[in-house]
Design an enzyme around this catalytic site. Structure first.
Site, mmCIF file in Angstrom:
data_model
loop_
_atom_site.group_PDB
_atom_site.id
_atom_site.type_symbol
_atom_site.label_atom_id
_atom_site.label_comp_id
_atom_site.label_asym_id
_atom_site.label_seq_id
_atom_site.Cartn_x
_atom_site.Cartn_y
_atom_site.Cartn_z
ATOM 1 N N ASP A 1 -10.147 16.197 -25.055
ATOM 2 C CA ASP A 1 -11.497 16.225 -24.471
ATOM 3 C C ASP A 1 -11.519 16.114 -22.947
ATOM 4 O O ASP A 1 -12.355 16.733 -22.293
ATOM 5 C CB ASP A 1 -12.354 15.067 -25.004
ATOM 6 C CG ASP A 1 -12.086 14.713 -26.452
ATOM 7 O OD1 ASP A 1 -11.041 15.125 -26.999
ATOM 8 O OD2 ASP A 1 -12.908 13.997 -27.041
ATOM 9 N N TYR B 1 0.841 -1.202 0.000
ATOM 10 C CA TYR B 1 0.000 0.000 0.000
ATOM 11 C C TYR B 1 0.879 1.258 0.000
ATOM 12 O O TYR B 1 0.681 2.164 -0.797
ATOM 13 C CB TYR B 1 -0.892 -0.019 1.246
ATOM 14 C CG TYR B 1 -1.903 1.098 1.283
ATOM 15 C CD1 TYR B 1 -3.171 0.920 0.742
ATOM 16 C CD2 TYR B 1 -1.595 2.331 1.866
ATOM 17 C CE1 TYR B 1 -4.110 1.938 0.762
ATOM 18 C CE2 TYR B 1 -2.532 3.346 1.887
ATOM 19 C CZ TYR B 1 -3.782 3.152 1.341
ATOM 20 O OH TYR B 1 -4.697 4.160 1.368
ATOM 21 N N LYS C 1 -0.552 5.345 -23.951
ATOM 22 C CA LYS C 1 -0.071 5.574 -25.322
ATOM 23 C C LYS C 1 1.440 5.288 -25.348
ATOM 24 O O LYS C 1 1.853 4.144 -25.401
ATOM 25 C CB LYS C 1 -0.377 7.018 -25.753
ATOM 26 C CG LYS C 1 -1.835 7.258 -26.090
ATOM 27 C CD LYS C 1 -2.661 7.582 -24.905
ATOM 28 C CE LYS C 1 -4.045 8.060 -25.271
ATOM 29 N NZ LYS C 1 -4.935 8.155 -24.105
HETATM 30 N N1 F0G Z 1 -4.671 13.377 -23.287
HETATM 31 C C1 F0G Z 1 -4.632 12.979 -24.576
HETATM 32 C C2 F0G Z 1 -3.850 13.779 -25.562
HETATM 33 C C3 F0G Z 1 -5.320 11.830 -24.985
HETATM 34 O O1 F0G Z 1 -5.279 11.467 -26.265
HETATM 35 C C4 F0G Z 1 -6.049 11.088 -24.025
HETATM 36 C C5 F0G Z 1 -6.797 9.883 -24.402
HETATM 37 C C6 F0G Z 1 -6.051 11.544 -22.686
HETATM 38 C C7 F0G Z 1 -5.354 12.682 -22.361
HETATM 39 C C8 F0G Z 1 -6.816 10.824 -21.615
HETATM 40 O O2 F0G Z 1 -6.163 9.677 -21.235
HETATM 41 O O3 F0G Z 1 -7.632 7.744 -21.857
HETATM 42 O O4 F0G Z 1 -5.739 7.499 -20.232
HETATM 43 O O5 F0G Z 1 -7.769 8.724 -19.599
HETATM 44 N N2 F0G Z 1 -7.035 9.547 -25.604
HETATM 45 C C9 F0G Z 1 -7.695 8.341 -26.079
HETATM 46 C C10 F0G Z 1 -7.836 8.389 -27.577
HETATM 47 C C11 F0G Z 1 -8.957 8.019 -25.369
HETATM 48 O O6 F0G Z 1 -8.495 7.488 -28.142
HETATM 49 O O7 F0G Z 1 -7.297 9.280 -28.218
HETATM 50 P P1 F0G Z 1 -6.859 8.340 -20.702
#
Ligand code: F0G
Length: 465
Positions: free
Chosen positions: A125, A72, A259
């Site tokens: 988003d 933990y 990613k």
């Molecule tokens: N920032 C970027 C640039 C992203 O492309 C994503 C997620 C996130 C933040 C959020 O990260 O999914 O780990 O919570 N992109 C995915 C996509 C969902 O399909 O482009 P996450």
């Protein structure tokens, strides 16, 4: 030349994928109301809906899982991750999170202020959503070349427009700008990179006005590779030298490690500000988990510590970026309109140029997504009228976005170029018969317009007599 993009790995384990018939896919599309988010993954042959959390892990990552220390507090795995992050980012402090959007929430909570502006090149988003819920005014100031999906190639279409940024600071007053955030690469306009010069200049402009400058680092290594290849002065630098310089300009960074971290789950909140760290740690304790695991298992931390390093390996990146380019080049050869040059994690097909006879309010890119699944069992995603559409708050009228594309996201180390050839031939056939396609009608959307694409329902418009 094809052999130049060959994989710098051998395939040690495989997963069977199912080939289905067109009749089956037509049935599933009907049941899903023509929304591919509602289709079961097992009924998808080549899944290009996202590059997020879909990477294949290496033998070294699988081995590292076994070392996971699930304590933990103070887990050994956390310190390994911290070391890997420090090495790549050149920043001292890290708070893990369960995925990127949890780090987005922390970023918004700490840096976005009600009634104040959060300026970005093009916010993703989940930061946008979190900041807006907190009452911030979120503004994108991407350069014009980046907003026009038909513009000629430009090496850094993810750049922020410094003049527009300066003007907004001037007009609103620096006290009304709470943060400047750069997203590298810029996901929503084609996985397009941001140049080091632009990162440096944007950070200097922010600093001059005492505005915090931060980075969304989801695809940081891919961005670094583009800098190395396209920007003067970086050809002889290593990827790590480039990433460290990128982050030397920011106070804080967040990362969806699904990613370039080459893992299936996880996120990071990274900072050089000890006060900010304390705030993030407390947010983690209530929302994520204790400081040294942040909603992840020790084994996830181990896999990420290794994955971050592999994601920044130059031979890997050369294969990765060239594989995506391979798909872009083959589509261009067929005359298919895409955002050029091809970006880092996918090919973005221009829906309006592909189906010029389908108006934007009839969802040309969504129509293309449906056609591609129907014809070949390939699942892409719409980033256009449905995903980015909004409503005028006073009149309720639809507002349509500048970017209207179908994104074909390529998972890391998962598909071969043979899979990509399937996509090329399917899209080629659809393109040849493009005139027979009609648009779509939105028949269901949830209460929050900005999230409607996940659950929306459509109907196909009938062919004209
Ligand atoms: N920032 C970027 C640039 C992203 O492309 C994503 C997620 C996130 C933040 C959020 O990260 O999914 O780990 O919570 N992109 C995915 C996509 C969902 O399909 O482009 P996450």
């Amino acid at each position: 030349m094809r052999f130049m993009t060959a994989e710098p790995f051998r395939i040690k384990m495989v997963e069977k994928i199912k080939k289905t018939t067109k009749a089956e896919r037509q049935e599933w599309l009907k049941e899903a109301r023509y929304n591919v988010f509602q289709i079961k993954a097992e009924n998808v042959y080549i899944d290009c809906i996202t590059d997020s959390g879909t990477s294949a892990m290496s033998n070294e990552q699988w081995a590292a899982l076994m070392l996971g220390d699930e304590s933990y507090a103070g887990s050994k795995s956390f310190y390994k991750l911290q070391q890997s992050v420090q090495d790549l980012f050149g920043m001292p402090y890290v708070q893990p999170t369960h995925q990127g959007r949890a780090a987005d929430f922390m970023m918004a909570k700490i840096y976005a202020k009600p009634g104040k502006y959060a300026i970005g090149n093009m916010h993703f988003d989940t930061f946008r959503g979190n900041a807006e819920v907190l009452g911030a005014l979120v503004v994108d100031h991407l350069i014009d070349e980046g907003k026009d999906t038909a513009s000629p190639p430009h090496p850094f279409k993810g750049n922020i427009d410094l003049k527009k940024m300066d003007k907004l600071i001037e007009e609103k007053g620096p006290e009304n700008i709470s943060v400047v955030m750069m997203t590298v690469t810029c996901n929503n306009n084609g996985g397009q990179p941001v140049s080091m010069q632009n990162i440096r200049e944007a950070s200097l402009l922010a600093k001059k006005h005492r505005i915090p400058f931060v980075i969304d680092a989801a695809r940081m290594s891919e961005n670094a590779y583009f800098i190395k290849k396209r920007e003067d002065g970086y050809q002889n630098k290593s990827i790590k030298e480039i990433t460290r310089e990128m982050f030397s300009y920011c106070e804080t960074a967040i990362m969806s490690s699904k990613k370039d971290g080459l893992v299936n789950i996880g996120g990071l909140f990274i900072t050089r500000n000890a006060e900010v760290l304390k705030h993030a740690q407390q947010l983690a304790i209530v929302h994520e988990g204790y400081i040294t695991y942040g909603g992840l298992a020790g084994r996830d931390l181990e896999a990420l510590a290794v994955g971050l390093q592999e994601g920044a390996d130059e031979q890997y990146l050369e294969y990765r970026i060239n594989q995506v380019k391979y798909l872009g080049d083959r589509l261009r050869e067929k005359g298919i309109p895409i955002i050029e040059p091809t970006g880092g994690h996918g090919v973005y097909v221009d829906g309006r140029r592909f189906f010029p006879h389908i108006p934007q309010h009839e969802f040309p890119s969504q129509r293309l997504v449906v056609a591609l699944y129907e014809e070949a069992g390939v699942r892409a995603v719409e980033l256009g009228a449905c995903a980015f559409g909004s409503k005028d708050p006073t009149t309720g009228k639809d507002i349509f976005p500048e970017v209207e594309v179908m994104r074909i996201a390529i998972s890391r180390r998962v598909y071969t170029n043979n899979h990509l050839d399937v996509i090329v031939s399917a899209l080629g056939e659809i393109y040849e018969q493009r005139e027979k396609y009609r648009g779509m009608k939105l028949v269901y959307e949830g209460p929050i317009t900005s999230l409607r694409h996940f659950t929306a329902g459509f109907e196909l418009l009938p062919a004209e007599e």
